[in-house]
Scaffold this motif. Sequence first.
Motif, short mmCIF file in Angstrom:
data_model
loop_
_atom_site.label_atom_id
_atom_site.label_comp_id
_atom_site.label_asym_id
_atom_site.label_seq_id
_atom_site.Cartn_x
_atom_site.Cartn_y
_atom_site.Cartn_z
N THR A 208 3.75 25.44 40.18
CA THR A 208 4.61 25.51 41.36
C THR A 208 4.21 26.70 42.21
O THR A 208 4.09 27.82 41.72
CB THR A 208 6.08 25.65 40.94
OG1 THR A 208 6.45 24.55 40.12
CG2 THR A 208 6.99 25.69 42.16
N GLN A 209 4.02 26.44 43.51
CA GLN A 209 3.71 27.53 44.44
C GLN A 209 4.97 28.34 44.71
O GLN A 209 6.01 27.79 45.06
CB GLN A 209 3.15 26.97 45.75
CG GLN A 209 2.75 28.04 46.75
CD GLN A 209 2.13 27.45 48.00
OE1 GLN A 209 1.77 26.29 48.03
NE2 GLN A 209 2.02 28.26 49.04
N ILE A 210 4.86 29.65 44.55
CA ILE A 210 6.00 30.55 44.75
C ILE A 210 5.89 31.34 46.05
O ILE A 210 6.90 31.62 46.69
CB ILE A 210 6.12 31.52 43.55
CG1 ILE A 210 6.24 30.74 42.24
CG2 ILE A 210 7.32 32.44 43.71
CD1 ILE A 210 7.49 29.91 42.11
N ASP A 211 4.68 31.68 46.44
CA ASP A 211 4.47 32.50 47.63
C ASP A 211 3.32 31.92 48.46
O ASP A 211 2.19 31.83 47.95
CB ASP A 211 4.15 33.94 47.22
CG ASP A 211 3.90 34.86 48.40
OD1 ASP A 211 4.48 34.60 49.47
OD2 ASP A 211 3.12 35.82 48.26
N PRO A 212 3.59 31.53 49.72
CA PRO A 212 4.88 31.51 50.42
C PRO A 212 5.78 30.38 49.90
O PRO A 212 5.34 29.54 49.12
CB PRO A 212 4.48 31.29 51.87
CG PRO A 212 3.21 30.52 51.78
CD PRO A 212 2.49 31.06 50.57
N ILE A 213 7.02 30.39 50.38
CA ILE A 213 8.01 29.42 49.91
C ILE A 213 8.87 29.01 51.09
O ILE A 213 8.85 29.66 52.15
CB ILE A 213 8.85 30.02 48.77
CG1 ILE A 213 9.41 28.94 47.85
CG2 ILE A 213 9.96 30.93 49.31
CD1 ILE A 213 9.95 29.47 46.53
N ALA A 214 9.61 27.93 50.95
CA ALA A 214 10.43 27.41 52.05
C ALA A 214 11.89 27.37 51.64
O ALA A 214 12.23 27.30 50.46
CB ALA A 214 9.95 26.02 52.46
N VAL A 215 12.77 27.39 52.64
CA VAL A 215 14.21 27.20 52.45
C VAL A 215 14.66 26.11 53.41
O VAL A 215 14.42 26.20 54.62
CB VAL A 215 15.00 28.49 52.71
CG1 VAL A 215 16.50 28.20 52.65
CG2 VAL A 215 14.63 29.56 51.69
N GLU A 216 15.27 25.08 52.85
CA GLU A 216 15.80 23.98 53.67
C GLU A 216 17.31 24.14 53.77
O GLU A 216 17.98 24.35 52.76
CB GLU A 216 15.44 22.64 53.04
CG GLU A 216 15.90 21.44 53.85
CD GLU A 216 15.54 20.13 53.20
OE1 GLU A 216 16.47 19.38 52.81
OE2 GLU A 216 14.34 19.86 53.02
N PHE A 217 17.85 24.05 54.98
CA PHE A 217 19.28 24.25 55.19
C PHE A 217 19.78 23.29 56.26
O PHE A 217 18.99 22.66 56.99
CB PHE A 217 19.58 25.70 55.58
CG PHE A 217 18.82 26.17 56.80
CD1 PHE A 217 19.40 26.15 58.06
CD2 PHE A 217 17.53 26.66 56.68
CE1 PHE A 217 18.72 26.57 59.18
CE2 PHE A 217 16.82 27.08 57.80
CZ PHE A 217 17.42 27.05 59.05
N SER A 218 21.10 23.15 56.35
CA SER A 218 21.73 22.24 57.30
C SER A 218 22.63 23.02 58.25
O SER A 218 23.29 23.97 57.85
CB SER A 218 22.54 21.17 56.57
OG SER A 218 21.70 20.36 55.76
N LEU A 219 22.65 22.58 59.51
CA LEU A 219 23.50 23.16 60.53
C LEU A 219 24.21 22.04 61.28
O LEU A 219 23.74 20.90 61.29
CB LEU A 219 22.68 24.01 61.51
CG LEU A 219 22.04 25.28 60.97
CD1 LEU A 219 21.15 25.92 62.02
CD2 LEU A 219 23.09 26.27 60.50
N PRO A 220 25.36 22.31 61.92
CA PRO A 220 26.03 21.27 62.70
C PRO A 220 25.14 20.73 63.80
O PRO A 220 24.29 21.45 64.35
CB PRO A 220 27.25 22.00 63.28
CG PRO A 220 27.47 23.17 62.38
CD PRO A 220 26.11 23.58 61.89
N GLN A 221 25.33 19.45 64.13
CA GLN A 221 24.48 18.82 65.13
C GLN A 221 24.64 19.46 66.51
O GLN A 221 23.74 19.33 67.36
CB GLN A 221 24.80 17.33 65.21
CG GLN A 221 26.23 17.01 65.63
CD GLN A 221 26.49 15.52 65.66
OE1 GLN A 221 25.61 14.71 65.40
NE2 GLN A 221 27.73 15.15 65.98
#
Length: 386
Positions: A208-221
């Motif tokens: 598993t790649q650790i660096d760099p890494i991503a964060v997925e998040f949700s926001l109101p439309q």
Amino acid sequence: MHKKKKTVMAVAVLVGGLAVGLWTFTRPAPKRITAPTAVPVQVVNVVREDVPRYATGIGSVLSLQNVVVRTQVDGILTRLMVKEGQRVKAGDLLATIDDRSIRAALGQANAQLSQSQAQLNVAEIDLKRYKLLTQDNSIPKQQFDQQQALVNQLKATVQGNQASINAAQVQLSYTQIRSPVTGRVGIRNVDEGNFLRVTDANGLFSVTQIDPIAVEFSLPQDMLPTLHELLAAPAPAKVNAYMGDGTTGTLLGGGTLSLIDNQVAATTGTIRAKALFDNTTEKLWPGQLVSVRIQTAIDRAALKVPPQVVQRGIDQHYVFRVTGDKVEVVPVKVLYQNSDLVLISGVNVNDVLVSDGQSRLKDGAHIEVVKAEPLATLADAGGAAK
């Protein structure tokens, strides 16, 4: 006669005294004029600052590359070259598989190629001779054509032998399992000496790649136009990830907004976005839940006050502004607010506003400004009460 006059005068004096005493005791008490009681309040000054705006959400940490390492040939696992949790680079040797049968097949394919090549050499020499003999009709044209067909056949055989060698070499390369990505080795599923099959679903382990890494998040439309503007801006929008709350939690890392999803989730009315993070300290871990805060704008020279200063009326917001020893009600407009601050208009910088004690105030009320007790004093009082 003289005695009678004295008696009448005494009675008159007595009646007069009784009347005066009765009037003294029965007259209404004079009204006392009391000064209005001052209401104790705490105050703050309106300050002017550049204030960044933020949007917050909940996200999950994702690896940019997560590969399950599996065998591509059947065979016995002869050696594991890495340990669980070890960091590896792309191309590093991870494990080896018994390659003796594949090497034997490769040797056989090389021998067949040599045999076919020798036959092709002889056939090409004969073809040259037949070509010279056909020029003076020493041999039939048919014999030359047959020799030409034999040469073409042997060339095809040589190509087939070479293809077999290439296939055997590919199979041989599969006996050395190398890391496809740079990352960290996970928990292994097999040990040395086990017979591996291509159909094994679990594989040896994951990288598993650790660096760099991503964060997925949700926001109101509703944030979609703002996100488009942030992506189109020359400088990438900053995104911070926190453990716990986005304001008081532990900062895990800072990244930049990289993309937004191509559609809005119809069931939740939210849009997914992704941010990239440098993760050299490895504080962000795949699968981890984090709070995300993204900077959406900066209000230049904004008037800032604490949230408790602004009161909500029936149809508008208002504040209590201090004028001498009294207060006045001033309507204001809320431009932006969060848990730490409120940006307003309708007042001036350095105006003194009431921050505590508004429940007893009205327009024109008298006040007494008091200071907040230090936290240490409050703690000591609480301990003494116990």
